[in-house]
Motif scaffolding. Sequence first.
Motif, PDB file in Angstrom:
ATOM      1  N   ARG B 142      48.819  23.334  28.905  1.00 27.07           N
ATOM      2  CA  ARG B 142      49.302  24.660  28.103  1.00 27.07           C
ATOM      3  C   ARG B 142      50.756  24.401  27.425  1.00 27.07           C
ATOM      4  N   SER B 143      51.137  25.226  26.768  1.00 32.34           N
ATOM      5  CA  SER B 143      52.048  25.107  26.093  1.00 32.34           C
ATOM      6  C   SER B 143      52.833  26.299  25.461  1.00 32.34           C
ATOM      7  N   HIS B 144      53.218  26.050  24.185  1.00 33.58           N
ATOM      8  CA  HIS B 144      54.034  27.405  23.720  1.00 33.58           C
ATOM      9  C   HIS B 144      53.314  28.311  23.485  1.00 33.58           C
ATOM     10  N   TYR B 145      51.902  27.943  23.285  1.00 40.92           N
ATOM     11  CA  TYR B 145      50.782  28.956  22.884  1.00 40.92           C
ATOM     12  C   TYR B 145      50.446  30.090  23.994  1.00 40.92           C
ATOM     13  N   GLU B 146      51.068  29.797  25.138  1.00 39.26           N
ATOM     14  CA  GLU B 146      50.973  30.712  26.057  1.00 39.26           C
ATOM     15  C   GLU B 146      51.814  32.028  26.008  1.00 39.26           C
ATOM     16  N   ASP B 147      52.854  31.765  25.104  1.00 37.56           N
ATOM     17  CA  ASP B 147      53.577  32.763  24.493  1.00 37.56           C
ATOM     18  C   ASP B 147      53.088  33.933  23.557  1.00 37.56           C
ATOM     19  N   VAL B 148      51.844  33.403  23.105  1.00 41.69           N
ATOM     20  CA  VAL B 148      51.088  34.331  22.184  1.00 41.69           C
ATOM     21  C   VAL B 148      49.761  34.546  22.897  1.00 41.69           C
ATOM     22  N   LEU B 149      49.496  33.934  24.153  1.00 40.24           N
ATOM     23  CA  LEU B 149      48.167  34.143  24.701  1.00 40.24           C
ATOM     24  C   LEU B 149      48.653  35.131  25.933  1.00 40.24           C
ATOM     25  N   ILE B 150      48.866  34.573  27.221  1.00 42.87           N
ATOM     26  CA  ILE B 150      48.881  35.566  28.190  1.00 42.87           C
ATOM     27  C   ILE B 150      50.129  36.659  27.926  1.00 42.87           C
ATOM     28  N   ALA B 151      51.325  36.222  27.071  1.00 43.05           N
ATOM     29  CA  ALA B 151      52.335  36.986  26.886  1.00 43.05           C
ATOM     30  C   ALA B 151      51.696  38.169  25.947  1.00 43.05           C
ATOM     31  N   ARG B 152      50.763  38.260  25.239  1.00 43.27           N
ATOM     32  CA  ARG B 152      50.287  39.048  24.207  1.00 43.27           C
ATOM     33  C   ARG B 152      49.308  39.874  25.169  1.00 43.27           C
ATOM     34  N   VAL B 153      48.376  39.343  25.994  1.00 41.04           N
ATOM     35  CA  VAL B 153      47.205  39.970  26.773  1.00 41.04           C
ATOM     36  C   VAL B 153      48.054  40.908  27.799  1.00 41.04           C
ATOM     37  N   ARG B 154      48.747  40.131  28.410  1.00 43.89           N
ATOM     38  CA  ARG B 154      49.514  41.006  29.769  1.00 43.89           C
ATOM     39  C   ARG B 154      50.676  41.754  29.231  1.00 43.89           C
ATOM     40  N   ASN B 155      51.131  41.906  27.924  1.00 47.59           N
ATOM     41  CA  ASN B 155      52.128  42.774  27.323  1.00 47.59           C
ATOM     42  C   ASN B 155      53.357  42.225  28.147  1.00 47.59           C
ATOM     43  N   LEU B 156      53.585  40.873  28.223  1.00 48.24           N
ATOM     44  CA  LEU B 156      54.806  40.374  28.959  1.00 48.24           C
ATOM     45  C   LEU B 156      56.049  40.558  28.060  1.00 48.24           C
ATOM     46  N   VAL B 157      55.838  40.799  26.577  1.00 47.16           N
ATOM     47  CA  VAL B 157      56.768  41.263  25.800  1.00 47.16           C
ATOM     48  C   VAL B 157      56.086  42.331  24.848  1.00 47.16           C
ATOM     49  N   ALA B 158      57.103  42.757  24.171  1.00 47.13           N
ATOM     50  CA  ALA B 158      56.662  44.101  23.132  1.00 47.13           C
ATOM     51  C   ALA B 158      56.000  43.370  22.079  1.00 47.13           C
ATOM     52  N   PRO B 159      54.868  44.164  21.308  1.00 46.80           N
ATOM     53  CA  PRO B 159      54.190  43.370  20.391  1.00 46.80           C
ATOM     54  C   PRO B 159      54.940  42.823  19.136  1.00 46.80           C
ATOM     55  N   PRO B 160      56.218  43.518  18.707  1.00 46.50           N
ATOM     56  CA  PRO B 160      56.857  42.874  17.599  1.00 46.50           C
ATOM     57  C   PRO B 160      57.404  41.497  17.979  1.00 46.50           C
ATOM     58  N   VAL B 161      57.700  41.556  19.304  1.00 40.12           N
ATOM     59  CA  VAL B 161      58.295  39.903  19.841  1.00 40.12           C
ATOM     60  C   VAL B 161      56.993  38.959  19.590  1.00 40.12           C
ATOM     61  N   TRP B 162      55.963  39.325  20.304  1.00 38.01           N
ATOM     62  CA  TRP B 162      54.842  38.115  20.336  1.00 38.01           C
ATOM     63  C   TRP B 162      54.318  38.164  18.794  1.00 38.01           C
ATOM     64  N   ASN B 163      54.368  39.047  18.134  1.00 38.21           N
ATOM     65  CA  ASN B 163      53.860  38.750  16.750  1.00 38.21           C
ATOM     66  C   ASN B 163      54.683  38.153  15.784  1.00 38.21           C
ATOM     67  N   ARG B 164      56.104  37.941  16.113  1.00 37.18           N
ATOM     68  CA  ARG B 164      56.885  37.114  15.502  1.00 37.18           C
ATOM     69  C   ARG B 164      56.774  35.787  15.716  1.00 37.18           C
ATOM     70  N   ARG B 165      56.328  35.595  16.920  1.00 42.79           N
ATOM     71  CA  ARG B 165      56.180  34.232  17.450  1.00 42.79           C
ATOM     72  C   ARG B 165      55.079  33.161  16.550  1.00 42.79           C
ATOM     73  N   TYR B 166      54.277  33.864  15.847  1.00 48.14           N
ATOM     74  CA  TYR B 166      53.081  32.838  15.286  1.00 48.14           C
ATOM     75  C   TYR B 166      54.129  32.260  14.045  1.00 48.14           C
ATOM     76  N   GLU B 167      54.774  32.881  13.673  1.00 50.15           N
ATOM     77  CA  GLU B 167      55.618  32.208  12.312  1.00 50.15           C
ATOM     78  C   GLU B 167      56.854  31.489  12.957  1.00 50.15           C
ATOM     79  N   GLN B 168      57.286  31.656  13.990  1.00 49.59           N
ATOM     80  CA  GLN B 168      58.195  30.767  14.604  1.00 49.59           C
ATOM     81  C   GLN B 168      57.385  29.596  15.169  1.00 49.59           C
ATOM     82  N   ILE B 169      56.316  29.650  15.587  1.00 49.09           N
ATOM     83  CA  ILE B 169      55.544  28.485  15.968  1.00 49.09           C
ATOM     84  C   ILE B 169      55.194  27.552  15.132  1.00 49.09           C
TER      85      ILE B 169
END
Lengths: 291, 291
Positions: B142-169
């Motif tokens: 597992r890795s930083h991708y969990e922050d756009v996987l479970i974080a996205r599926v489980r709404n652990l953060v708001a959509p604009p937050v996980w959406n920004r992460r792809y570019e940050q990654i």
Amino acid sequence: MAKKKSSGVDQGGATRLLDALRVPSGPVDLKAWDSRATPGFNGTKEEGKIALEALEPEVSDWQERLFAEGRKGGNRRVLLVLQGMDTSGKGGVIRHGAGLMDPQGLRITSFKAPTPAERRRGFLWRIRQALPGPGLIGIFDRSHYEDVLIARVRNLVAPPVWNRRYEQINEFEEELAESGITVVKCFLHISPEEQKLRLEARLDDATKHWKYNPGDVDERELWPAYTEAYEAALEKCNGEKTPWYVIPSDRKWYRNWAVTTLLLETLKDLNPEWPEADFDVAAEKGRLAAT
Amino acid sequence: MAKKKSSGVDQGGATRLLDALRVPSGPVDLKAWDSRATPGFNGTKEEGKIALEALEPEVSDWQERLFAEGRKGGNRRVLLVLQGMDTSGKGGVIRHGAGLMDPQGLRITSFKAPTPAERRRGFLWRIRQALPGPGLIGIFDRSHYEDVLIARVRNLVAPPVWNRRYEQINEFEEELAESGITVVKCFLHISPEEQKLRLEARLDDATKHWKYNPGDVDERELWPAYTEAYEAALEKCNGEKTPWYVIPSDRKWYRNWAVTTLLLETLKDLNPEWPEADFDVAAEKGRLAAT
């Protein structure tokens, strides 16, 4: 009755290797330990390599049990401390012995000369940082013992400072034992003649030049002082629960087999059980079937 | 001419596995990837296990070359990122594939749910802490991708937050590539049917209960949402120098062979040379002989 082919492992006596290689309490004279001996093993080099490989299933199984225990709240851990002169084979033991185990369950730390930041924090600080977590097997390639070995031989600190460290180490290791860490301290014992052969081999093989350091020859000149420092450490820091083992290491195959066998016996003594389910197995089967 | 017995490794084409399993740029549809396929290998399960073991000498040799380079000032490193649904075999790849290598050259990190302290520091902080040093092979379970996987599926953060992460990654991984890290990202692709079998096997075997978590069934119910999240990550974070590979993983033996082969090809591409001596070999031989 047909004789069974011997695998080389000495199964005649009931003696465990943990008992055979343990340093008795009292003064230590390393001349009395034969660095070419193979206690507990009376086979050939080839048989020794096969015997090492044969440990894999068992040592892996016990390692996984300990790991599982750690994942389910257990706090027990093993810490293998490897010390010895240059070329004694600390890296070889890790590669060939620990290499039989699942790397996920290992925490390996190789200690170099301390950085200024590490030095400021006291000699045990970086050691504490590297301790294995629950269920893991920690391996130290060099350790806090360098602080009473090279530090003493090279006068890196004043005598009253290194002299105090034996007691500090004893208190530290007792604390580890009380916190659930089984400490297995191995001195890889080689002769100066064997070291010379191994250093020559490194110089003769271009693919081994990266392992050679001109400083190794300087250290070699201090062999008697190092022997004295090792004898002091093995005598003064040899507690009931934190004993030293002397591993005859002129034969690499014996050294690898012996240290791995000590680890296996240690894991068996701990006897970790597979954790019981902390959920209702039947109910989970039903939930899963419904998906 | 006598036919050579096939080892199962498909040696007909010149195609490297790195090319065969690479995710092409553009939209990703995981339904188009067969999770039971065995690209590059046309042998049996038994042959696959033998082929994996047969990689040991070569992969160990290349690993040691990279390690040696790192010890002599080189800065190159490899980072293997393992992602996949529960039971897809991230741990199995480490045990059976990375287990072939010298554990001293590995830095393995298993990422769990972030602690509050980790969360406060931003999602990439703990990832940076775990990067491999020079000459090492880092492995992320597992890795930083969990922050756009479970974080996205489980709404652990708001959509604009996980959406920004792809570019940050993407920016983060480009930085890694520029700093000498070859990133190999593997998605271990299993079918929901295979996962069910594996979860059942864990429930049926008391020595595997510790691996079972009732939460796994809850996650399983979200399979379509996870598939969508994986497809997004594989599409949006699939840079020229930081590509994704899809590993068909319904067959465990193929998965282990394939990931290890990707590592081997990556090490060969890096082609680390044994470091040249940074001392005078003849002079050292003389000094050593005099001791």
